[in-house]
Each structure stands twice: as structure tokens, then as C-alpha cells.
Motif scaffolding. Structure first.
Motif, PDB file in Angstrom:
ATOM      1  N   ASN A  54       0.590 149.162 -76.226  1.00 53.03           N
ATOM      2  CA  ASN A  54       0.129 148.495 -74.937  1.00 53.03           C
ATOM      3  C   ASN A  54       1.073 147.580 -74.416  1.00 53.03           C
ATOM      4  OD1 ASN A  54      -2.204 149.550 -75.385  1.00 53.03           O
ATOM      5  ND2 ASN A  54      -3.328 148.004 -76.461  1.00 53.03           N
ATOM      6  N   LEU A  55       1.113 147.354 -73.047  1.00 53.80           N
ATOM      7  CA  LEU A  55       1.925 146.340 -72.221  1.00 53.80           C
ATOM      8  C   LEU A  55       1.258 144.678 -72.418  1.00 53.80           C
ATOM      9  CD1 LEU A  55       3.110 148.476 -69.189  1.00 53.80           C
ATOM     10  CD2 LEU A  55       4.628 147.801 -70.962  1.00 53.80           C
ATOM     11  N   PRO A  73       0.662 151.541 -64.530  1.00 52.29           N
ATOM     12  CA  PRO A  73       1.113 152.130 -65.657  1.00 52.29           C
ATOM     13  C   PRO A  73      -0.229 152.438 -66.732  1.00 52.29           C
ATOM     14  CG  PRO A  73       1.177 149.739 -65.586  1.00 52.29           C
ATOM     15  CD  PRO A  73       0.796 150.343 -63.938  1.00 52.29           C
ATOM     16  N   PRO A  74      -0.223 153.116 -67.713  1.00 48.42           N
ATOM     17  CA  PRO A  74      -1.039 153.374 -68.734  1.00 48.42           C
ATOM     18  C   PRO A  74      -1.047 152.066 -69.851  1.00 48.42           C
ATOM     19  CG  PRO A  74       0.452 154.984 -69.184  1.00 48.42           C
ATOM     20  CD  PRO A  74       1.110 154.316 -67.905  1.00 48.42           C
ATOM     21  N   ALA A  75      -1.384 150.794 -69.073  1.00 46.89           N
ATOM     22  CA  ALA A  75      -1.214 149.660 -69.960  1.00 46.89           C
ATOM     23  C   ALA A  75      -1.777 149.391 -71.131  1.00 46.89           C
ATOM     24  CB  ALA A  75      -1.052 148.334 -69.190  1.00 46.89           C
ATOM     25  N   SER A 117       8.898 151.572 -67.486  1.00 44.79           N
ATOM     26  CA  SER A 117       9.590 150.418 -66.543  1.00 44.79           C
ATOM     27  C   SER A 117       9.086 149.123 -67.142  1.00 44.79           C
ATOM     28  CB  SER A 117       9.554 150.597 -65.195  1.00 44.79           C
ATOM     29  OG  SER A 117       8.189 150.699 -64.687  1.00 44.79           O
ATOM     30  N   GLY A 118       7.575 149.312 -67.349  1.00 48.58           N
ATOM     31  CA  GLY A 118       6.972 148.091 -67.981  1.00 48.58           C
ATOM     32  C   GLY A 118       7.846 147.632 -69.435  1.00 48.58           C
TER      33      GLY A 118
END
Length: 382
Positions: free
Chosen positions: A304-305, A215-217, A191-192
Motif C-alpha cells: 500500500n502507498l 494508483p492501486p494504492a 511512480s507513487g
């Protein structure tokens, strides 16, 4: 633990009712191949009886999406449309958490069987009258390998399942209706990514909100946190996902005998099966630190976000007690998004462990999303 917790809560909520209408097949005859279809086009649709969703019509679908490397792909998913839905009914794009790597793990299969571990979380939206479109992601339930934790593929698949729901014949939904995109864990990552991709990938969608849970950002941080612990199997699954997403990474030459056996076995594991690797380290399976190789560093960092700016309000939430995904990755993501001018509401909670938080926070998250879909504004707390 996850199946017990969420499954128990689902059992408390779900009730039985008459089955949905008899199965029917809808075939997209306008375009006969994936290559000539647009992202979000419905390829096949089959109306199903999904236990618990007595108040809705439910379809198992396949639809066109775009891989992390820009190739057209076919993804499976589920569309749930409450009876009485019309052109004003909002659509929630639901990005599931980690289910595993094998086709039998796909959320669509478990929704049809009535044993989906995130069923309660999906019901939270559908029982409010929202249509819900649930993606399986690339390679989970369809031919090919699951490109686990490949952010661009996840985000595309999540946006495209919403498009598919809006194009599915017989739903009564309008292409211009309000949309929200939600997810937790792997779903939070998806979703991010959807939030960052939507302005250019799906600008026609009228997205009112995103809910991004735990999240695993930052993948390297997550990998280092879990290496040698109870959840190192998730790190191995991510390594598998990166390898099949980007073949040039070619993990095989860096695996020892134990690694070759493990990665041959992991390709069809569901989440519960990954616990067999608890207590191991990636060093037990490799001949060198793969993440230190420049080609791996570059591709892992691409997931990565924080590299894009969401244009709709975002609820970002994460528990201080999360044992799998450290809360700091969301603290840093909040700073990135806020620094870029995004409208972010950050809930740093004291709700305990990772899977507990998904269930405990679900009603409040659903309320926040419903407020955005009702047109209520939020200033965030950047």
C-alpha cells in the motif's frame, strides 16, 4: 478496449520517418555480473529503430535494480532521447500500466515493434524534447517471473531506469539534470512507490515532480472491488505476483484443481488474456480466503502507498468513474501524503472509465509535469 483506445490515438499522432542509426551494442565491461553492479548501472544497450520515434535515438537496455526483498536483479527497458538533447535535457522516468505477466508483453518489445498501447502517452513527453526512460519492471522481458504489483520492486525499477538513462553512453544527458517520474494504473503504483523510496534509495536524482495516476494504492480494497467482476483477472495476477515475490507465502496448497490450472496458465498471459476470468471469484480457485491468512495480510498491506513522504511535488489524479480502481484509494492516499506534509495537487476528475482517463488526461498531466521541469512552483491543494 485499452489497445483500441490508446492505439487509435497513437495512430493519429505518430508519423513515419527515417529509421534510427544502425544497431550497435554497448556492453558494461567495468562490472561483469549483476552482483557487483550498482543499481542503475547499464548491463547491455542496443540502439533500435522504434516506429514513430523518428525525432529521437532509442535504445533497448538492461540495467541493474533491486528486488522487493533487496536482491540485485537485471531489468529491461527503453531509453528515448530526442535529437539535440544535451546536459540540460530533463529525463522522464515512465512507469507503464499493466501489460501482463509474460515476457512477450513487455513494453520494450512493443515499443520496438511499433505497437505499444501507451505509445501516445510516451510521445507526449518525448515530443516536448524530454528524454524518456521506460521500465519493463522485474521479470517482464527478463528471466524470472514478473513480480506484479510488488511496490518496492516497481519503485526501484522505475528509479533505476532513470539512473541507467543518465549513465548510458552517447546520450549527452547530465547526471544532475532535472527528472520527473510518471505513471498510470500499475504505473501510478510504481511512480507513487518511487516517490516514497527516492529520498533514501536514489537521493542523488534531481527529481522535480511525480505524476501518479489512478494508483492501486490499497490492494485489499482493489481486490474486494473487483472480485467476481470483469477484472478479477487482475486480482489473480496480483496474487501470482505476491506469490513469486515472497515465496514463503506459498499459494499452491490453497488452490483447488481449477486454481492450479488457472495459475499455471496465467504466468504468461498479457492483459487482454486476463479477461477470460471475468465473472469469477477468487473463491472459485482457492480452498480458503488466502487474504485472511496473516502472512498474506502482512505482505499485501506492505504494497500500500502512504507509508512514505514524497519530497518533490506530486500530481495525484483519478476519475470518479474508474470501474477498476475505486477513486477512494486516491482520496485516502491524498490524506496520508498531505498529512505528512507533502506537496500534493489532487485532481479528482469526471473523465469516465479507467483507460479513457489515461488518454484524456495525458495532455494536462504532461503540461503539469513540464511546468515543474521548467522550475515553476506549485503549492498543491492539500
Amino acid at each position: 478496449m485499452r489497445r483500441l483506445l490508446v492505439g487509435t490515438l497513437l495512430a493519429a499522432l505518430a508519423v513515419t520517418g527515417p529509421p534510427a542509426a544502425a544497431e550497435e551494442v554497448v556492453q558494461n565491461t567495468a562490472e561483469s555480473t549483476v552482483e557487483s553492479s550498482a543499481p542503475g548501472d547499464v548491463v547491455t544497450a542496443r540502439q533500435i529503430s522504434a516506429p514513430g520515434f523518428f525525432y529521437a535515438r532509442t535504445w533497448s537496455i538492461t540495467y541493474t535494480s533491486t528486488s522487493a526483498t533487496g536482491q540485485p536483479i537485471t531489468v529491461s527497458g527503453t531509453v528515448i532521447v530526442p535529437y539535440g538533447a544535451d546536459e540540460d535535457t530533463p529525463v522522464v522516468g515512465y512507469a507503464p500500466g499493466t501489460h501482463g505477466l509474460g515476457d512477450q508483453c513487455a513494453p520494450s518489445r512493443h515499443l520496438e515493434a511499433g505497437d505499444e498501447t501507451e505509445g501516445l502517452l510516451i510521445h507526449q513527453y518525448a515530443i516536448r524534447g524530454f528524454a524518456v526512460a521506460v521500465t519493463d519492471y522485474e521479470g517482464l522481458g527478463t528471466p524470472g517471473e514478473h513480480t506484479y504489483i510488488a511496490g518496492r520492486a516497481e519503485g526501484n525499477a522505475t528509479l533505476d531506469v532513470v539512473r541507467a538513462a543518465l549513465r548510458l553512453p552517447g546520450t549527452g544527458l547530465s547526471p544532475s539534470t532535472d527528472v520527473a517520474v510518471v505513471g498510470y494504473s500499475q504505473g501510478g503504483h510504481a511512480s507513487g512507490w518511487a516517490a516514497e523510496l527516492a529520498p533514501t534509495y536514489a537521493p542523488e536524482l534531481n527529481i522535480a515532480a511525480y505524476a501518479v495516476g489512478a494508483p492501486p494504492a490499497h490492494l485489499r480494497t482493489v481486490a474486494e472491488h473487483n472480485d467476481g467482476g470483469d477484472n478479477v483477472g487482475l486480482v489473480m495476477a496480483a496474487g501470482f505476483g505476491m506469490d513469486v515475490t515472497y515465496p514463503e507465502l506459498d499459494l499452491a496448497p490453497y488452490l483447488n484443481d481449477e486454481g492450479r490450472a488457472a495459475f499455471a496458465d496465467i504466468r504468461d498471459d498479457c492483459t487482454a488474456d486476463l479477461t477470460k476470468y471475468a465473472g469469477h471469484s477468487m473463491a472459485d480457485y482457492t480452498t480458503e480466503d488466502v487474504l485472511a491468512r496473516p502472512e498474506w495480510t502482512a505482505r499485501v498491506d506492505e504494497q500500500n502507498l502512504g507509508g512514505g513522504t514524497p519530497e518533490a511535488p506530486v500530481l495525484l489524479y483519478h476519475s470518479n468513474g474508474d470501474e477498476i480502481l475505486p477513486v477512494q484509494v486516491s482520496v485516502d492516499l491524498r490524506a496520508d501524503w498531505c498529512g505528512d506534509g507533502a506537496n500534493v495537487t489532487f485532481w479528482r476528475t469526471h473523465t469516465g472509465a479507467h483507460f479513457t482517463t489515461a488518454a484524456v488526461m495525458s495532455p494536462a498531466v504532461t503540461d503539469w509535469v513540464a511546468d515543474r521541469l521548467a522550475g515553476r512552483s506549485t503549492g498543491g491543494n492539500c
